[in-house]
Structures are given as structure tokens and as C-alpha cells.
Design a protein around this motif. Structure first.
Motif, PDB file in Angstrom:
ATOM      1  N   ASP A 526      18.104 -29.764  31.324  1.00 25.80           N
ATOM      2  CA  ASP A 526      18.375 -31.072  30.713  1.00 25.80           C
ATOM      3  C   ASP A 526      18.139 -30.980  29.218  1.00 25.80           C
ATOM      4  O   ASP A 526      17.070 -30.561  28.765  1.00 25.80           O
ATOM      5  N   MET A 527      19.137 -31.355  28.423  1.00 29.43           N
ATOM      6  CA  MET A 527      19.048 -31.191  26.975  1.00 29.43           C
ATOM      7  C   MET A 527      17.969 -32.059  26.338  1.00 29.43           C
ATOM      8  O   MET A 527      17.551 -31.799  25.208  1.00 29.43           O
ATOM      9  N   GLN A 528      17.490 -33.084  27.028  1.00 31.98           N
ATOM     10  CA  GLN A 528      16.438 -33.907  26.420  1.00 31.98           C
ATOM     11  C   GLN A 528      15.119 -33.148  26.318  1.00 31.98           C
ATOM     12  O   GLN A 528      14.211 -33.565  25.604  1.00 31.98           O
ATOM     13  N   TYR A 529      14.991 -32.007  27.043  1.00 31.23           N
ATOM     14  CA  TYR A 529      13.800 -31.174  26.942  1.00 31.23           C
ATOM     15  C   TYR A 529      14.055 -29.901  26.138  1.00 31.23           C
ATOM     16  O   TYR A 529      13.258 -28.962  26.177  1.00 31.23           O
ATOM     17  N   TRP A 568      19.292 -21.583  19.026  1.00 32.35           N
ATOM     18  CA  TRP A 568      19.445 -22.895  19.641  1.00 32.35           C
ATOM     19  C   TRP A 568      20.142 -22.711  20.998  1.00 32.35           C
ATOM     20  O   TRP A 568      20.649 -21.618  21.304  1.00 32.35           O
ATOM     21  N   ALA A 569      20.162 -23.775  21.788  1.00 34.14           N
ATOM     22  CA  ALA A 569      20.716 -23.665  23.145  1.00 34.14           C
ATOM     23  C   ALA A 569      21.467 -24.939  23.492  1.00 34.14           C
ATOM     24  O   ALA A 569      21.206 -26.024  22.956  1.00 34.14           O
ATOM     25  N   GLU A 570      22.453 -24.783  24.419  1.00 33.69           N
ATOM     26  CA  GLU A 570      23.219 -25.897  24.963  1.00 33.69           C
ATOM     27  C   GLU A 570      23.300 -25.687  26.473  1.00 33.69           C
ATOM     28  O   GLU A 570      23.511 -24.554  26.930  1.00 33.69           O
ATOM     29  N   ALA A 571      23.127 -26.749  27.235  1.00 32.76           N
ATOM     30  CA  ALA A 571      23.139 -26.581  28.694  1.00 32.76           C
ATOM     31  C   ALA A 571      23.380 -27.927  29.374  1.00 32.76           C
ATOM     32  O   ALA A 571      23.341 -28.997  28.736  1.00 32.76           O
ATOM     33  N   GLU A 572      23.621 -27.819  30.688  1.00 34.98           N
ATOM     34  CA  GLU A 572      23.775 -28.994  31.544  1.00 34.98           C
ATOM     35  C   GLU A 572      23.238 -28.603  32.914  1.00 34.98           C
ATOM     36  O   GLU A 572      23.568 -27.519  33.423  1.00 34.98           O
ATOM     37  N   PRO A 573      22.404 -29.424  33.514  1.00 30.76           N
ATOM     38  CA  PRO A 573      21.816 -29.039  34.809  1.00 30.76           C
ATOM     39  C   PRO A 573      22.890 -28.687  35.833  1.00 30.76           C
ATOM     40  O   PRO A 573      23.845 -29.442  36.046  1.00 30.76           O
ATOM     41  N   GLY A 574      22.739 -27.520  36.433  1.00 32.24           N
ATOM     42  CA  GLY A 574      23.660 -27.058  37.463  1.00 32.24           C
ATOM     43  C   GLY A 574      24.954 -26.477  36.943  1.00 32.24           C
ATOM     44  O   GLY A 574      25.795 -26.030  37.723  1.00 32.24           O
TER      45      GLY A 574
END
Length: 593
Positions: A526-529, A568-574
Motif C-alpha cells: 500500500d503506497m500510504q506506507y 523510490w518505489a511504486e506499488a499496488e497491493p496484489g
């Protein structure tokens, strides 16, 4: 003065007219002579080309005739030398013929064909001589007949001679045209000379009137220059060889309190002693005597208003147009405001240096504390792990299931704590050690990290997409750690995927830096973390799902930061994650230690 200038201009005009009258015919005649000489050279060259062509035919035929004489029984040395000389004399003749016609493609083609036929005839002549030595006169005659039948050269010789003859005629016609053109040019030149003389007479009369008008305009320009000189707010002054003032503007007078009505005043008396600086006076004398220039000489002067001013002085020598003694041009710039600002900046810099020193001391203390704590924690851990084993051995078969579980938890926690301490030590060293900068092949590091990551998961299906990667300047061991952490995480967090897809790519950003990316189709986050992701011992997944201690990405961020880049990083759960880090494309930013 004005009359003398007019006379000089008119004399110069007459001299120019005489030069043209004499020079034009000379130039035309000289060009005509050069053209004639060039035509003669071409005629001689054409004659020489013809002679060489005939010489080639003569030498070849003479050698063939000598060979026939040898067949007839005339075997003296002179005849044999004539038969064999074609092999020695022919290559230089053909080379000379080719060099003399290099500017003519048609001749070059004919000479190439001629050379081919001549070489063929020479080969067959040599064959005839060899057969004659072997006692085969019939074979020798057959070789000579074959040479005449297969390699005829009369057509090439005739073509070369005809082309040269045609060129000779063309060049003779060109000479005739040039002769006619020369006579026409001479006639035109004569008329131009008369016209030029007429123009010079008329122009001389007009020049007198223009000169008078120019002098009037010059006087007005001098007046405008003086007005501008006085209006400039930069203090400017002109001094003679004895440093007496010749001309000063209003800004100079106001700054140093000079009397506008006083025409000449020594520099040392101006400004109530503001110029009584022995070093400055010596340098100003050097400017006058040795033609040196004084640039940006800084000085503190107390002017007539009682204020200490920071000034910048520039001076250079000016040579007067009438050949008189040189003068000194002096300009003064008041930089008091700038000097005060620089003092303030210097004071702030000193304060900043003190703050930096304090921060450096704090960082050293923190690193020493981290190192000390990491080492001091090892002894209690060893005791815990050791006594847990001894307790397990002491109980032996009497240990029940719950006791065994407690002992296992104690041993596992001690082991995990030891790993955390080791990782903390690694993290501490990454901030202390000096960078060993060198050229690093990122492709090799990625291949090495990929092999290491795959070694523990041989039963999984992983699809890799690795783009060609560049060379960078950096610490090879530290950058190896970066790739091992990023690719290891990609393999680990795709553990629940049936087919893991991991990609490594690179692109250049707008500032020229390399931006590397590691992408996967794993668990994501989750990008909020995301702000916690690169912290020490920070994890976004449970240890039961994905093992680890949460220090790998912290090491990545510290290494990349020391190389002058960012991560830096970019992601989305799953739906997987993309980890990016940048490095300078040159070694300019890699000097940070």
C-alpha cells in the motif's frame, strides 16, 4: 591641419590610380603569359604521351623480333638481352604513361586495356623463351603467334595517339580564344583606366567638401562624448604622466570633493589623502611607464564625507593620437554594499561550518553507539542460546512438548536477534567506509545477483526480462549489495505467484542520470506506507508470509544516496511493485564519501 589631411588623401588617391593604371595591364599580361605557358606545357605533354605510346609499341615489337631471331638460331647475348628487356622496361613505361594521363578517364581506360594486352604478350613471350630453352622451337613459335593473335595492341596505341591529337587541337583552339580574350581585356582595361582617372578627379573635389562636413560632425561627436562622460555615475578620471588630473567627470569630483574650477590637481592631493597609498601609487606608475594594466585593485578609502568606502580601482595607459606623452585612464567602483554583504555571508558560512561540525560529531557518536551496542549485545545472546541448548541437553528425555516449544522459541529468537545485530553492523559500515570508485559493469552485477537469487528457489518458475545495462562510476561491492537486495526481494515477494515475472530496465532522465528499475508481479504494498519502506527494520508484510528483517531496503537507500542518487518505489497491493534508483551518468557526483 585640415588642408594637410585633404592633400594627403588626394595624394593617396593619385597613387592608387597610378597603381591601377600600371597594375591592371601587368596582371592581364601576366595571366596571358601563364595561359600561354600552360598551353605549351599541354602541347609538350601530348607530344610526350605520343612518344611514350610509340615507345611501348617499339620495345614490345623489338623484343618479339629478337625472340624470332633466337628461334632462327641467333643466340648471341645482345639478341637475348633484347628479347628479355621488355620485362624490365615495360612496367616503368606503362606507369609513366598512366601518370601523365591521370586527368583523362578515356586515356586511362585505353592505357588499362593496353597494359592488359601488353602483359599478356609479355607472358606469352616469356613462355616462348622458356619453351625455346627446353628445346621446343615449334611451341615457342606457337606462343609468339598466340601473343599476336590474342593480345593485339595497335588499336589501343592508335586510340591513345588520336585522343592526344584531339586534345592538342582543343588546347590550341583554347589558346587562340585566350589570346582574343586578352586583347579584349586590354582594351577594356584601357577604357577603365581613363574612366578611373576621371572619377578620381571628380572624387577629389568632392572629398574636400565631405572632409569639412566630417570635421564638423566630429566636433559635435566630441561634444556629445563629453556630455556622456560627465553624465556617467561611475567615477572616471584622466591623468598625465606625472599623475596630474587632465579630465574628471562629475561623479569623481563629487566622490572626492574636487573643485570643478581647478583644472589640474595632483592625485595625492585629491580626496584629502584618499590616494596616499604607496602600493597603489607604485602600480599606477607601472601602468604609465611599463604599459601594464591594473585590474580590480581593492582598497578602503576614507572620502571627504568621512565614510570608509570599499572601492575597486582599474587603470590603463592611453596613447594620445598626436603622439604626445601617454595618459592614465582611472575608473573607480564603489563596492561598499557588496563588501558588507560578503562579510555577512562569510559570517554565516562560519556559523554553517560550526553546525556541520556539530552534526558530524553527532553522526560519529551515533555510529560509535550503534557499533558498541551491536557488539555488547552479542555476549548476552551467546549466553541465551548456549544455556538453552544446555537446558535441552539437561532435560534429555524428560522434556515435554511445551518445554521443547519454549526452548525452540528461545533459540529461534536468539538466532534472529543475532541476524539483526549483523545487519545493523552492515548498515553502520555502509555509512562509515570510503567509496572505492571505479568503472562498474551493471550488467555483470545483475547477472550475478540473479544467479544468487535463483539458487534457493530452483523449484519455482521465474521469467526474467533484463535490458542491456550501462557502465557507471561507483563502488562495485556496494552496488552489488543494491542489486542483491532488490532482485532478492523481487524473487521473495513473488513466491506466491504461479509464474513470477521480474524485469530490470534503465533509462536516462532529463538531467542525464541513469534511472534503473526492478519490476515484479508479486505481493506489492500500500503506497500510504511507502515512507516507511526504506527505514531500518521497517516491514510492510508479516514475517510468516515473507521472511526477512527489514534492513535490506535501508541499505539500498544509504548506498544510492552516497553515490549521489535517490531511490523510490511504486506499488499496488496484489499487483506487484516497481523499485527505482538513480545514479549519475558520469563520475562527477560519485566523489561524495
Amino acid at each position: 591641419m585640415k588642408t594637410g589631411s585633404v592633400i594627403r588623401w588626394r595624394t593617396a588617391g593619385l597613387l592608387l590610380a597610378m597603381l591601377i593604371i600600371v597594375g591592371l595591364p601587368y596582371v592581364v599580361t601576366l595571366q596571358w603569359t601563364r595561359d600561354t605557358e600552360r598551353a605549351t606545357e599541354w602541347v609538350v605533354r601530348s607530344t610526350e604521351v605520343k612518344s611514350l605510346a610509340y615507345r611501348v609499341a617499339y620495345v614490345l615489337h623489338d623484343s618479339e623480333a629478337a625472340t624470332y631471331r633466337l628461334l632462327a638460331g641467333d643466340v648471341d647475348e645482345a639478341t637475348r638481352a633484347r628479347a628479355e628487356r621488355v620485362g624490365k622496361e615495360m612496367p616503368p613505361l606503362l606507369r609513366q604513361l598512366r601518370d601523365m594521363t591521370r586527368d583523362n578517364p578515356d586515356q586511362q581506360a585505353l592505357i588499362g586495356s593496353l597494359a592488359s594486352n601488353v602483359n599478356g604478350r609479355i607472358t606469352l613471350m616469356k613462355q616462348a623463351l622458356d619453351r625455346l630453352r627446353q628445346g621446343n622451337p615449334d611451341g615457342a613459335r606457337q606462343s609468339l603467334r598466340d601473343a599476336d593473335d590474342l593480345f593485339g595492341m595497335d588499336a589501343q596505341i592508335t586510340g591513345i595517339v588520336q585522343i592526344e591529337g584531339g586534345l592538342l587541337q582543343q588546347r590550341q583552339a583554347a589558346v587562340a580564344r585566350q589570346s582574343l580574350s586578352g586583347r579584349i581585356v586590354l582594351s577594356i582595361t584601357a577604357m577603365a583606366q581613363l574612366l578611373l582617372l576621371t572619377i578620381i578627379v571628380i572624387a577629389s573635389e568632392r572629398q574636400i567638401g565631405r572632409r569639412q562636413l566630417a570635421e564638423t560632425r566630429e566636433g559635435r561627436a566630441v561634444l556629445r562624448t563629453q556630455l556622456i562622460f560627465q553624465a556617467v555615475r561611475e567615477p572616471i578620471a584622466l591623468f598625465d604622466e606625472n599623475l596630474n588630473s587632465l579630465l574628471v567627470n562629475n561623479a569623481f569630483s563629487e566622490l572626492y570633493g574636487m573643485d570643478p574650477g581647478q583644472r589640474s590637481q595632483p592625485l595625492v592631493q585629491i580626496g584629502e589623502g584618499a590616494w596616499n597609498d604607496s602600493v597603489l601609487l607604485q602600480r599606477l606608475n607601472d601602468v604609465l611607464l611599463r604599459d601594464r594594466e591594473l585590474w580590480d585593485h581593492e582598497l578602503v578609502q576614507r572620502t571627504v564625507d568621512g565614510v570608509d568606502r570599499h572601492v575597486v580601482i582599474n587603470a590603463r595607459r592611453l596613447q594620445q593620437h598626436d603622439g604626445g606623452t601617454p595618459a592614465l585612464l582611472l575608473t573607480v567602483s564603489d563596492v561598499t554594499t557588496r563588501a558588507l554583504a560578503e562579510q555577512k555571508v562569510n559570517e554565516l558560512n562560519r556559523q554553517l561550518e560550526g553546525k556541520v561540525t556539530q552534526i558530524s560529531d553527532v553522526n560519529r557518536e551515533l555510529e560509535a553507539f550503534s557499533y558498541s551496542v551491536s557488539h555488547d549485545l552479542r555476549a548476552p545472546l551467546r549466553h541465551i542460546a548456549g544455556f538453552a541448548r544446555k537446558l535441552e541437553q539437561h532435560l534429555g528425555d524428560q522434556v515435554d512438548e511445551k518445554s521443547a516449544h519454549y526452548i525452540e522459541v528461545i533459540a529461534g529468537s536468539a538466532q534472529r536477534m543475532a541476524v539483526l545485530i549483523d545487519d545493523l553492523l552492515v548498515f553502520s559500515r555502509l555509512g562509515r567506509g570510503a567509496l572505492r570508485l571505479q568503472a562498474v559493469d551493471m550488467q555483470s552485477l545483475v547477472d550475478e545477483a540473479r544467479a544468487l537469487a535463483e539458487s534457493g528457489v530452483s523449484d519455482r518458475r521465474i521469467v526474467w526480462a533484463i535490458a542491456p545495462l550501462p557502465m557507471v562510476i561507483g563502488d562495485e561491492n556496494m552496488l552489488r549489495t543494491v542489486w542483491q537486495n532488490l532482485l532478492g526481494n523481487a524473487v521473495k515477494y513473488t513466491g506466491h505467484c504461479e509464474v513470477a515475472r521480474i524485469a530490470v530496465s534503465v533509462r536516462q532522465g532529463r538531467n542525464g542520470d541513469y534511472e534503473f528499475t526492478v519490476s515484479d508481479n508479486g505481493a506489492g504494498f500500500d503506497m500510504q506506507y511507502a515512507d516507511k519502506l526504506f527505514g531500518v527494520f521497517q516491514r510492510l508484510h508479516r514475517a510468516s508470509e515473507f521472511p526477512g528483517n527489514g534492513i535490506g531496503l535501508a541499505n539500498v537507500r544509504r548506498i544510492v544516496a552516497r553515490h549521489g542518487g535517490r531511490v523510490w518505489a511504486e506499488a499496488e497491493p496484489g499487483h506487484g511493485a516497481h523499485f527505482h534508483f538513480s545514479l549519475p551518468a558520469t563520475d562527477a557526483a560519485g566523489t561524495r564519501t
